[in-house]
Design an enzyme around this catalytic site. Structure first.
Site, short mmCIF file in Angstrom:
data_model
loop_
_atom_site.label_atom_id
_atom_site.label_comp_id
_atom_site.label_asym_id
_atom_site.label_seq_id
_atom_site.Cartn_x
_atom_site.Cartn_y
_atom_site.Cartn_z
N SER A 180 65.18 73.03 24.37
CA SER A 180 65.86 71.76 24.85
C SER A 180 65.34 70.41 24.21
O SER A 180 66.25 69.85 24.61
CB SER A 180 65.61 71.79 26.39
OG SER A 180 64.64 72.06 26.64
N HIS A 208 70.64 76.35 26.96
CA HIS A 208 70.61 75.75 25.35
C HIS A 208 71.76 76.27 24.63
O HIS A 208 72.25 75.91 23.50
CB HIS A 208 70.05 74.85 24.75
CG HIS A 208 69.61 73.80 26.10
ND1 HIS A 208 70.36 72.64 26.38
CD2 HIS A 208 68.54 73.67 27.29
CE1 HIS A 208 69.96 71.36 27.29
NE2 HIS A 208 69.10 72.71 27.55
N LYS A 239 76.10 74.01 31.92
CA LYS A 239 75.95 73.50 30.30
C LYS A 239 77.32 73.63 30.25
O LYS A 239 78.51 73.59 30.14
CB LYS A 239 74.94 74.18 29.92
CG LYS A 239 74.09 72.97 30.69
CD LYS A 239 71.65 73.73 29.42
CE LYS A 239 71.09 72.73 30.23
NZ LYS A 239 70.81 73.42 32.20
#
Length: 394
Positions: A180, A208, A239
């Site tokens: 990240s 991610h 996300k």
């Protein structure tokens, strides 16, 4: 009171080191342009990779779920908090990920805490990349397993650790799929190969990578064609998926075990129905089209190349996470502040999240950014980068 004096001393120390920051209160929903103190600001620090927070299909699903189920689920999953919308989400998540089953948690952070603490015991060993996310670190701390750390993406060191831990009942190799802070990708094929050679379990946190890597955003396992060879896939719904939550995808037996042993799952009220419906709609959007993911990667690759041509140090980035390495925490904070004055929000990332001399602003490019947005960002970064001596190219 004495304890307040201690807290105040900590805060003063953070201010001296340039590590203190106030929370920004935004006046509009998550998007490419957001309002802060009445100003329109280009947002380049959001995890909203695909722009799904404002997608019509997701908003419609949330509204319909509120009308049908109300605003809350009323209980933990093991009592009355599992509604049919939760079950449908898990079924379609598992199909999307190519696994037997999936289990949804209330957040990505608690997913790692719950899964690691549940499947690791005192006779086991957990082997973790040194740059893994804080949720992995905290999850490991909750176990009694032997803890081993290998240097970032160092496969030679990982093999040494595997050789030296063969006495343990089971070994679990834990890695982020996409790291990240640097935006680099784990060498998952090499990790899997070593795991198979030394009879270890592979555990990948795709926070991610979910919605970013792989066909239609299926994650790092799909990206490398490793279906059936990665035992535990962790994903986030917070996300690229556009809502909130986390999940474990893997074997049906793993799901059944976690239902009985993962404490965050057992002792937290389940997702509000509207959130579950939103996540389900997002999975269907991804399943049915690759356009958003393709646009995300076009924007990211183009923007990274432009930054590098200007002379910025973008570290090891190879994904839509693109750091600009500045160094000193105070200088990094000032760089971020100057960008904000120019109308660009790029969050400073400082020690202890990264090494003391590796302060950076972390840029995240999204599928929603237009060519005009990215041109504005480049102009602002070039101007401020020259002021700070970060670029010298004429």
């Amino acid at each position: 009171m004495k304890y307040l004096d201690d807290l105040a001393a900590d805060i003063e120390g953070w201010k001296r080191d340039g590590r203190y920051r106030t929370i920004k209160v935004w006046e509009s929903g998550s998007g490419t342009w957001m309002y802060l103190n009445g100003r329109r600001i280009l947002q380049m620090s959001s995890n909203n990779y695909l722009g799904l927070t404002d997608h019509p299909a997701l908003k419609k699903a949330a509204i319909e779920a509120i009308e049908k189920y109300g605003v809350g689920s009323g209980s933990v999953r093991t009592i009355t908090g599992t509604l049919d919308i939760h079950e449908q989400l898990e079924l379609e998540l598992a199909a999307f990920k190519g696994t037997e089953a999936a289990l949804v948690f209330q957040s990505g952070f608690t997913t790692n805490q719950g899964a690691l603490s549940a499947i690791l015991g005192a006779d086991d060993a957990v082997i973790s990349d040194e740059l893994n996310h804080a949720s992995i670190i905290d999850g490991i701390r909750l176990t009694k397993a032997a803890r081993k750390i290998y240097a970032h993406k160092d496969m030679n060191q990982l093999e040494v650790v595997l050789k030296n831990t063969q006495k343990h009942r089971k070994r679990i190799i834990v890695t982020d799929g996409v790291f990240s802070m640097d935006g680099d990708i784990a060498p998952l094929p090499d990790i899997v190969q070593l795991a198979e050679a030394y009879d270890a379990i592979v555990y990948v946190d795709d926070a991610h990578a979910s919605g970013v890597l792989g066909k239609n955003g299926k994650g790092s396992t799909d990206h490398f064609g490793l279906h059936g060879r990665v035992h535990v896939q962790i994903g986030t719904l917070s996300k690229a998926i556009g809502a909130v939550g986390g999940y474990v995808a893997g074997a049906q037996l793993l799901k059944e075990h976690l239902i009985h042993s993962a404490r965050p799952f057992l002792f937290s009220t389940s997702q509000p129905p509207a959130v579950a419906a939103t996540c389900l709609a997002a999975i269907r959007v991804l399943r049915d089209s690759s356009d958003l993911v393709a646009r995300l990667w076009h924007n990211a690759d183009t923007f990274r190349s432009s930054l590098q041509r200007l002379g910025f140090d973008t570290g090891a980035s190879e994904t839509p996470i693109i750091p600009i390495i500045v160094g000193d925490p105070i200088r990094t904070t000032h760089f971020s502040d100057r960008l904000l004055e120019e109308g660009l929000f790029a969050q400073s990332i400082l020690y202890p999240t990264v090494a003391m001399d590796k302060g950076r602003v972390r840029l995240i490019v999204t599928a929603q950014h237009t060519e005009e947005d990215l041109a504005f960002a480049l102009d602002s970064l070039e101007k401020v980068g020259r002021e700070f001596g970060l670029i010298y190219i004429s």
